[in-house]
Design an enzyme around this catalytic site. Structure first.
Site, short mmCIF file in Angstrom:
data_model
loop_
_atom_site.label_atom_id
_atom_site.label_comp_id
_atom_site.label_asym_id
_atom_site.label_seq_id
_atom_site.Cartn_x
_atom_site.Cartn_y
_atom_site.Cartn_z
N TYR A 1 1.03 -1.36 -0.06
CA TYR A 1 -0.04 -0.02 -0.04
C TYR A 1 0.77 1.28 0.00
CZ TYR A 1 0.78 0.81 5.06
OH TYR A 1 1.31 1.19 6.37
N CYS A 2 0.14 2.20 -0.64
CA CYS A 2 0.91 3.73 -0.40
C CYS A 2 -0.28 4.73 0.08
CB CYS A 2 1.70 4.06 -1.59
SG CYS A 2 0.32 4.20 -3.02
N ARG A 3 -0.38 5.80 -0.02
CA ARG A 3 -1.24 6.82 0.28
C ARG A 3 -2.55 6.64 -0.57
NH1 ARG A 3 -2.73 11.65 -1.59
NH2 ARG A 3 -0.81 11.72 -2.86
#
Length: 123
Positions: free
Chosen positions: A83-85
């Site tokens: 995941y990231c933002r």
């Protein structure tokens, strides 16, 4: 009109072919309680990671894959939840690792959705 609709559906199906399978927040939380939890990879910057991340996540910024290759090699036998933002950086990371045989899942909605659902983070 039917032709345009058919063409749109075909285009959408081709676009999604190369995408990583998703895992929901609830499914990840349940998995983390299991005997064989997935490894969670946060591909945001170290500053974003320090501000709050999913418990147990390992920070490997999407643009530093080469610098973390030894660590990644030790994780290759695991399923990695990435995941990231918002999803863009995670997608870049996933494309880079998928060609090397990693088993990857993408956290649905990334950190934006995790926080919107008021799910726990650690600093």
């Amino acid at each position: 009109m039917r032709f345009v609709l058919l063409l749109s559906l075909l285009l959408c199906s081709f676009i999604t072919l190369g995408k990583t399978e998703q895992i929901s927040q609830q499914a990840l939380l349940i998995n983390q309680m299991s005997a064989i939890p997935h490894k969670i990879i946060d591909v945001r910057s170290p500053e974003e990671f320090a501000a709050g991340h999913v418990k147990g996540a390992i920070n490997i910024p999407f643009n530093q894959i080469d610098q973390h290759q030894d660590l990644l090699n030790t994780l290759k036998e695991n399923t990695l939840v990435v995941y990231c933002r918002s999803g863009r950086r995670a997608g870049i990371f996933e494309r880079a690792l998928s060609k090397d045989g990693f088993t990857l899942l993408h956290l649905t909605g990334d950190m934006n959705s995790w926080q919107a659902e008021n799910l726990p983070t650690v600093k």
